[in-house]
Structures are given as structure tokens and as C-alpha cells.
Write a protein that holds these residues in place. Sequence first.
Motif, PDB file in Angstrom:
ATOM      1  N   SER A 270       0.837  -1.191   0.000  1.00 19.17           N
ATOM      2  CA  SER A 270       0.000   0.000   0.000  1.00 19.17           C
ATOM      3  C   SER A 270       0.875   1.246   0.000  1.00 19.17           C
ATOM      4  O   SER A 270       1.817   1.351   0.781  1.00 19.17           O
ATOM      5  N   THR A 271       0.578   2.174  -0.897  1.00 19.65           N
ATOM      6  CA  THR A 271       1.310   3.433  -0.961  1.00 19.65           C
ATOM      7  C   THR A 271       0.342   4.593  -0.783  1.00 19.65           C
ATOM      8  O   THR A 271      -0.874   4.422  -0.833  1.00 19.65           O
TER       9      THR A 271
ATOM     10  N   GLY B 266      -1.791   7.794  -1.679  1.00 24.86           N
ATOM     11  CA  GLY B 266      -2.465   8.323  -2.860  1.00 24.86           C
ATOM     12  C   GLY B 266      -2.759   9.805  -2.713  1.00 24.86           C
ATOM     13  O   GLY B 266      -2.881  10.322  -1.595  1.00 24.86           O
TER      14      GLY B 266
ATOM     15  N   LYS C 233      -3.217   3.445  -2.205  1.00 24.00           N
ATOM     16  CA  LYS C 233      -3.175   2.754  -3.495  1.00 24.00           C
ATOM     17  C   LYS C 233      -2.406   1.455  -3.293  1.00 24.00           C
ATOM     18  O   LYS C 233      -1.389   1.428  -2.599  1.00 24.00           O
ATOM     19  N   CYS C 234      -2.884   0.374  -3.895  1.00 24.06           N
ATOM     20  CA  CYS C 234      -2.282  -0.940  -3.702  1.00 24.06           C
ATOM     21  C   CYS C 234      -1.570  -1.394  -4.970  1.00 24.06           C
ATOM     22  O   CYS C 234      -2.199  -1.501  -6.031  1.00 24.06           O
ATOM     23  N   VAL C 235      -0.279  -1.661  -4.850  1.00 24.04           N
ATOM     24  CA  VAL C 235       0.552  -2.091  -5.966  1.00 24.04           C
ATOM     25  C   VAL C 235       0.693  -3.609  -5.920  1.00 24.04           C
ATOM     26  O   VAL C 235       1.092  -4.169  -4.892  1.00 24.04           O
TER      27      VAL C 235
ATOM     28  N   GLU D 202       6.573   0.420  -7.525  1.00 23.54           N
ATOM     29  CA  GLU D 202       5.946  -0.082  -8.748  1.00 23.54           C
ATOM     30  C   GLU D 202       6.916  -0.815  -9.668  1.00 23.54           C
ATOM     31  O   GLU D 202       6.503  -1.392 -10.673  1.00 23.54           O
TER      32      GLU D 202
ATOM     33  N   TYR E  68      -1.748  -1.115 -10.329  1.00 28.11           N
ATOM     34  CA  TYR E  68      -2.544  -0.820  -9.146  1.00 28.11           C
ATOM     35  C   TYR E  68      -3.821  -1.650  -9.183  1.00 28.11           C
ATOM     36  O   TYR E  68      -4.429  -1.822 -10.243  1.00 28.11           O
TER      37      TYR E  68
ATOM     38  N   GLU F 209      -5.541   2.552 -11.288  1.00 26.70           N
ATOM     39  CA  GLU F 209      -5.089   3.926 -11.472  1.00 26.70           C
ATOM     40  C   GLU F 209      -4.049   3.995 -12.585  1.00 26.70           C
ATOM     41  O   GLU F 209      -3.347   3.030 -12.866  1.00 26.70           O
TER      42      GLU F 209
END
Length: 490
Positions: free
Chosen positions: A150-151, A153, A159-161, A293, A354, A358
Motif C-alpha cells: 500500500s502506498t 495516494g 493505493k495498492c501495488v 511499482e 494498481y 489507477e
Amino acid sequence: MTKTLARFLAQARRTPDRVACRYGDGVLTYRQLEEGSAALAAVLEEALGEDRRPVAVYGGRQPEMIRAFLACVRSGRAYLPIDDSCPMARLRTTLAAADASVLLCCQPLPEDLEGLNIWEASRVEEAAACGKECPENLAVSEEAPFYILSTSGSSGQPKCVAVSGGNLDAFMEWAGPLCGNGVILGSSPFSFDLSVPGIYCAITSGGTLAAVSLDDMDYRELFYQMGQSQADLFIATPSFVSFCLADQTFNQDLMPRLERFLFCGETLSPRQSRALFRRFPRAQVWNSYGPTEATVAVTAVEVTRKMAESGDPLPAGAPMGRNRIWISDKEGNSKEDGRLGEIMLEGPQVALGYLAGEPGFSVLPNGDRLYATGDLGCLRDGQLWYHGRLDRQVKLRGYRVEAGGVAEHLRSLRGVAAAEVVPVLDEEGRPQWLAGFVIPEEGCPSPERLAKELRKQLYPYMVPRRIVLVDAFPLTPNGKLDRKRLVELL
């Protein structure tokens, strides 16, 4: 099954009684890690069946976290690490963003979370000790998500990578030899991708991950654990090592076996490199670059004493493995050598994307994936030079933080008419902490109360160190927010 997982299983058969990972007094051998993860994987498969959604794992740096990660991928499910510093409100939004099927706890949660499928730590421990075996054909494939991180946003929501097994295998091709097979000292939370090389380079080579933490250990305990680690390699952010360098006992005498520092997550300065060369005359210093990413890091360079003494900014390194880098202008065209533009990454380390779809990722005609980083940089003589962000994202202690996202959370609080968040820079121009500025309305709490409310929603590193109440925001002559003058109000 991925190559990385296969290498761990083979290593566990060769060195079953060797220590695989430790944190404080907690230790797991290769046998305990392999057998425990197999048993937990079997129980997960029995309980979840056809549900292949990601599995979240909650805890700190304890070895049981790594056992749970391996159990997830051995059962054919990606894992989502969630650090114990995560506020419960954000934990809920992260689980929802990842569509996690269950939350495995390696330590007790600080509060009850109704409506979630939670396996308490006692249940996880019992499953890991049940002695069951998990069929190898269930394991995550190269094409499937191996882990999810999770990063931050820009909207304030996580946001989940999704990083695939093949992405990790490609990273390990070059990172494994660089990291060696000794004791790796890791300082990053498992929810941060800088922890990935420490975990997998150690357990696939017969090495040991020795984890340390600024959060759980006091100053003396931290240095004691460093000294006891017998570390060969230290993986850290420049911010963490700057903290260590403040104490003169952080030197080669403390860690006589240390051969190499590996940095990522932030810009390493020549000053820090010079200090490390003085304190650790026998150690190499490596700098690297890469976003979550693109699976931890895609470039690396050994920093020489000559480079450090020059005082010039350090390069981020040349592309490693099968990664390709080019610099793009606003129209998407490749820029000439030495010209600034957006850093573009291609190759097998570029993540699946993502989970919510996204933008940022695309697929090239040859099938390779492309990621537009949002980072500003240039290529000179085959080396990448990083020049900051194109947007308002900043790096704090190695973590990516969207200042706009933090401001959104601040604006959502009662009594806040408007809010802005800006980074405060050190003398070398690197973000050190966040400052929040609020135009209050009736009923606005004190700055201290506003910060307390934010801590219920955000990780500690995302909460502004100072919040200032102002009558209005300063503007530039063209009517835009003047962030430089905002900082001057502190």
C-alpha cells in the motif's frame, strides 16, 4: 512456483537448523520457517478454498511475519503486509482497497475491528504448529501477484501495488549476488518495499535476516542489537543511517564484519557517504533507485571515495538486470543524454499495476510493461541522476507521502475551512517533515487536537509535525498558492 520460493525451499532442506531470521529475542530457523509456513498454508487453503483474494498480515518485525508471508504464497495467495504502526481507520481502508479475504495477526490488534475476518495471533500460531503439509502446486506462479504493498495516494486513500512472482524473480537475479549470503541487517518495516531484499536475499542464500527497529527498541537496545547482529550487509534509508551517525559509537568497531551498505528510498548525499567512509573504512557504499511499482530498485552504483569527496550530487546508478530506463518529455518522446525529463521504466520488474486500475502503467507492443514514475531525472554516461518529483509527492524516511493526500485528511476534520500541507526541507533541499496550515472556522480544535485526530487516520510519518492556524494562505502574483512563503510562517 516462483524461482524465489523454490530457492527458499531448497535452502531450507540444505540448512534446516541455521537461523533464517531474528528480531530481538525472536528467532526462526530454516526448518521452523519452512514447516510452519507449510502448515499455515494448508490451514489457509482449507479455510478459504476457492477464495484467492490477497491475505493481509499484521504485525511488526517478528520472524512470524515472514512465516505468514511464505504461507500465503505457498497457498497461492498474495500477501499484504500491514505494520503495527498503522492506525485502525487506515487499516480498514487498506484492507478494502486490496479486497483482502482475511487478516492474519502476528500480534494482538490494539482494538476490536467488527465486520472483518480476523485470525488472532493464537489461531495463527496454532495453525503454524499443526504439522500439516501444503501441496507445492498451489504456490503463486510467476504471473500472479506475490505481494501487495500500500502506498500513499493523492486523494488521501491508499493505493495498492501488485508485484508478481516474476517481478520478484527478476529483481532477485541481480540483487541476490549483490547482497551475498551472510547476515543482512534490515531496518525497514515489512510494509515498506525496502524490506524485500533483506527477507528474500537472506532466506534464499542460507543467510540470516537480522531486523532492527527505531519504533520498538530504545536507543541503547538498537545499538546493542546492531552490535550483536554480526552483520555483513546493512540495508537502510539515508534517514535511518543519519540517525545512527549522530552517535560516535556507530562505526566499524560496533559492526566489525560489515562489508557493504545498500541505500534506497531517498537521495543519498555526499556528506553522508563521506561520514560512512570515515566510520567504516572497510565497507562499500552502494546507492540505488527504484519505486515500489518496479520491485524495490532498478539501478545501483558503488559510491567511491572520490565521488563522495567531490561534493557533487551522487548518481542513482546504472540499470541493473534486464531493466531499461529512458527519459521522457511532456509528449512522451525520449530525451537526449543529459536532458531532464520524467523517468520511464521498462522491463520484467515493472509491477502488474494498481489494484484499482489507477493510471501510470501501460503495456508495450512487445509485451513488456512500462511505468511512468512521476520522478524527474536524466541519464548521463549510462548513469541515472534523480532530480526530485514532478508532482507534490515527497519522500520522508524513505516513505512516499502525497502532501495533497494529507491535506485532504486535514480538510475533512471538523472546524477546518481550508488546509494545505507542505514539506520542510533541510539544508541540502531534502524533505525532513511536513507542516500543516489551516484556515479555521467556528469550532476549530487546537493544532494539537487536529494532529491527534490525524493520527487516528494516518501513519505517524504522514502526520504534520507542526500545524499552524492562519487567517489566509499567501499567494503568488498569478494567484497560486505560495508554498515557499507558507514555510516562512513557521
